[in-house]
Structure formats: structure tokens, C-alpha cells
Design an enzyme around this catalytic site. Structure first.
Site, mmCIF file in Angstrom:
data_model
loop_
_atom_site.group_PDB
_atom_site.id
_atom_site.type_symbol
_atom_site.label_atom_id
_atom_site.label_comp_id
_atom_site.label_asym_id
_atom_site.label_seq_id
_atom_site.Cartn_x
_atom_site.Cartn_y
_atom_site.Cartn_z
ATOM 1 C CB THR A 179 0.115 -2.252 11.565
ATOM 2 O OG1 THR A 179 -0.590 -1.922 12.700
ATOM 3 C CG2 THR A 179 -0.748 -2.081 10.355
ATOM 4 C CB SER A 211 -6.438 12.716 -1.452
ATOM 5 O OG SER A 211 -5.066 12.696 -1.103
ATOM 6 C CG ASN A 214 -0.128 8.505 7.731
ATOM 7 O OD1 ASN A 214 -0.809 7.495 7.591
ATOM 8 N ND2 ASN A 214 1.170 8.453 7.972
ATOM 9 C CB THR A 224 -0.968 -0.009 1.201
ATOM 10 O OG1 THR A 224 -0.235 -0.206 2.411
ATOM 11 C CG2 THR A 224 -1.993 -1.115 1.048
ATOM 12 C CE LYS A 234 0.581 -3.429 3.360
ATOM 13 N NZ LYS A 234 -0.113 -2.424 4.249
#
Length: 411
Positions: free
Chosen positions: A196, A411, A406, A159, A185
Site C-alpha cells: 500500500t 478525527s 489508526n 498522509t 508515500k
């Protein structure tokens, strides 16, 4: 989601990846959120493959995490499906239905029960997963399956990552050669319980689920649960280990079997390598920081103190600014809530002790510390002088790049 981010200055090239007997992978573009890149990874495991996993402790987990937890009640895995761009989190019944639909579609491809299909999603929270796009891409994903698609798989699950992450180890169980290989990832929303990210490791070893689960949980505690980028624990974390059994090694029934010693060390080492690659790709990171705590009342206490230092925005920004401000380390130790005695506390940066027993070392020369702060790998040591509790935690610095990434994530 904007143009690709510049590659982290702490990045590492992919190792020499090989194949793992019993595993085939593919990566395709399903158009889930991204354009012009792959965003769906499919892995096929030989029948009889054993699965284990460690998952997020976030109280609001994504639907795929809940699906995988239920699926682990049986030991077998036939397939793994991972999408990037949409986390399928906080999507209510629609999220559960998306998992059911995807697992059912994959199970039909491989003629297996849906519970033998493991699922993961990563990306934006709160948006309905377009499972129709995923299901429509499955025939192409199956057609593209190959044993040597590990790099493609690592890239498909990214990501905000700026580089793909993988690691490999070749060892023996008894006299039988076995291989461990994994991808991960992760870049932001990284904090223990567990850190995470998504990470998948496969081995051709033949091991029972209880032994595998014990090994994975222990290895995770020393790796993915010992890293932090921003103190935020994701809703989608998972670390899974798949054993295909194709190596046909000696039977192992006990995690403490001496024949398993080399494999255990290799697994722990591989997990730590993957975890540190995640920290090296921390959003906006320019420096890798290791915080080592000794002399605490217990290992648990040492771990909490190390995390307090690693998660302190003041410590992390000082490192970003190459400022040897050891007072911020003292502050972080004191706010941890763990036992500490000001007059026994010692602090070192880069191997140079700055303070001993609650006061600055006589004749302290900041020169080597200043030089150390200009490097990419920063070492902070804290000794509490109370007992023999110890822990290590890794983090990265906090730069304006973290805000840039972040602040515009959706967007």
C-alpha cells in the site's frame, strides 16, 4: 486529522535530488482535508512520455486506480495529478465522475486527451472527493510547475507519513547517461499485492512501454511486493514509471538487451530503497525487520513463509519489546500453510543460529541475540532444510503507536 506525528526514529533524510529532463512538478494547498499544508501534486510530462504501472489487487479498488488501468491501454502520459486526504474509494458513481472531471480539467490545461492524464488519491475511504476544490487549485498548480520541485511533490502526497521519501540513480544505457528519480508515500495499510502506497518514478530514458512494464513488474516483485507493515492491502496502491525519452539512448526492443543491464539494476535498487523507506515509516515503527527464508520447497513457498513471520503480531510485538522469542518464529512458520518439517527447521536472529534441525543449538548463548534485539535493524533467518526455495521480506515492529495513529485516523 490532528497534530503532525513525530518523525519516525527509522527515518532517512532526502537524497540529493536533481531534475529529470521532460518532467516538471508542483505542490499546492487545495484544502481537500488538511489545513496549513500542501495536499495536491501536479506533474507535467513532455509530449511522447511513456507510462507504465502496477496497481493494487484489492477487490475494492478506488476510482483513480480504475481510471489509471484504463488509461494505460494507450502508452502516453502528459500529466499526473495526486491528492492527499481523501482516497476517492467506495464512492460509487460520484467517484468515477470526480475522476472524469479532474482528468478533463487537466487535459484542457495541457491540450491532451483525458486518457493521457493519470490520477491518484490517498486518504480517508468512503467520503466524496471534493473535486471542485481540486479543479479550482489547478491554475495555481500549473503556474508553480518547475523541474526542481521533487521534494515539494513528495511532501504534498503524504498522509500519516512522518517524512518525505525519494530516491535517485544516475546510470547509463549503452554510452548514454540516464537518470532515474522517484518519490513515494506510505506508512500504514501496507501489504503485498502490491504494498500500500503511492510511488512515482521518472526517467529520461527512451524505452518502449512493453519493456518498461516488464522491468517495473519484475522490480516491484522484489521490492514493494516484498514489504508489509500490517498485512492490510490498500484500495489505492499504485506504482508508476514514466519515461520521457529525452536522453535519446540507443534503441531498446528487448528487456534482456545487455545495454539495459545497468539500468535494470539501478531501477530495482531504487524501487527497493523507496519500499524500505515506506517500512521505515510504518505507523508506530521503531525497528526495521528483515525476514530471510531459505531451504523452502519453492521461492513461492519461501515468500509465503516469510510473510507469515513478518505479519505475525506475536513476532512483531516480541521485536518491539526486544525479546528474542524465537519460538514465535517457529509458530509463524508452522501456521503459514506451506511445507515444513519440524526436525529440519533452523532459526537465527542477528546472524546467530538459535535452533538447528528442530532443536536448540547446544551451548546456545543468548547474549549476542539480546544485543542485536536492542538495535534498530533486526534480522531473522529461517532455513527449512527442504529444497532451495528462498525469499526476503521486510517489515517493522508493532507498537502501541500503531493503535494511537489508526484509532484516531478520521478525527
Amino acid at each position: 486529522m490532528g497534530k503532525p506525528l513525530p518523525v519516525s526514529p527509522l527515518s532517512r533524510p532526502l537524497p540529493d535530488l536533481a531534475t529529470v529532463a521532460g518532467v516538471r512538478l508542483s505542490a499546492v494547498a487545495a484544502g481537500i482535508r488538511y489545513q496549513g499544508r500542501t495536499d495536491l501534486m501536479l506533474a507535467e510530462f513532455t509530449p511522447g512520455t511513456i507510462a507504465t504501472g502496477v496497481y493494487t489487487k484489492n477487490a475494492c479498488p478506488g476510482a483513480p486506480v480504475q481510471w489509471c488501468r484504463r488509461a494505460l491501454t494507450t502508452p502516453y502520459a502528459r500529466a499526473l495529478l495526486v491528492n492527499a486526504g481523501n482516497a476517492n474509494v467506495f464512492t460509487g458513481r460520484a467517484g468515477d465522475e470526480a475522476c472524469e472531471d479532474c482528468a478533463s480539467a487537466v487535459s484542457e490545461l495541457f491540450d491532451c486527451p483525458p486518457q493521457d492524464v493519470f490520477l491518484a488519491s490517498t486518504g480517508v475511504i468512503g467520503e466524496k472527493l471534493p473535486q471542485d476544490r481540486i479543479i479550482a487549485a489547478l491554475p495555481a498548480a500549473r503556474a508553480a510547475l518547475a523541474e526542481d520541485n521533487w521534494e515539494q511533490a513528495a511532501r504534498a502526497i503524504m498522509t500519516t507519513d512522518t517524512f518525505p521519501k525519494a530516491a535517485r540513480r544516475d546510470v547509463k544505457i549503452g554510452d548514454t547517461p540516464v537518470r532515474l528519480q522517484g518519490i513515494a508515500k506510505g506508512s500504514g495499510m501496507i501489504a503485498p499485492d502490491m504494498a500500500t502506497m503511492l510511488a512515482y518514478v521518472a526517467t529520461d530514458a527512451k524505452l518502449p512501454q512493453d519493456v518498461l512494464q516488464s522491468l517495473l513488474a519484475s522490480g516491484c516483485a522484489q521490492s514493494f511486493n516484498a514489504i508489509t507493515v500490517d498485512s492490510d492491502t490498500s484500495t489505492s496502491d499504485m506504482l508508476m514509471l514514466f519515461a520521457t525519452g529525452q536522453a535519446d539512448n540507443v534503441t531498446i526492443d528487448d528487456v534482456n538487451d545487455p545495454a539495459l543491464a545497468e539500468f535494470t539494476l539501478a531501477l530495482n535498487d531504487l524501487l527497493l530503497e523507496l519500499a524500505l523507506l515506506v517500512v521505515r515509516d510504518g505507523e508506530g515503527a521503531t525497528k526495521l525487520i528483515r525476514v530471510a527464508v531459505t531451504g523452502a520447497e519453492s521461492n513461492f513457498s519461501a515468500h509465503r513463509i516469510a510473510l507469515a513471520v513478518a505479519n505475525s503480531p506475536l513476532v512483531k510485538t516480541a521485536v518491539a519489546g526486544e525479546d528474542a522469542n524465537w519460538g514465535r518464529v517457529v509458530m509463524a512458520v508452522g501456521k503459514s500453510g506451506e511445507p515444513a518439517d519440524r526436525d529440519r527447521l533452523s532459526v537465527a536472529i542477528g546472524g546467530t543460529w538459535i535452533a538447528r534441525n528442530g532443536t536448540v543449538v547446544e551451548g546456545y548463548d543468548e547474549t549476542p541475540v539480546v544485543a542485536h534485539m536492542k538495535g534498530q535493524d533486526i534480522e531473522i533467518a529461517v532455513d527449512l532444510g527442504l529444497d532451495d526455495g528462498h525469499a526476503r521480506v521486510w517489515t517493522c515492529d508493532l507498537t502501541h503507536g500503531y493503535i494511537d495513529i489508526n484509532g484516531s485516523y478520521r478525527s
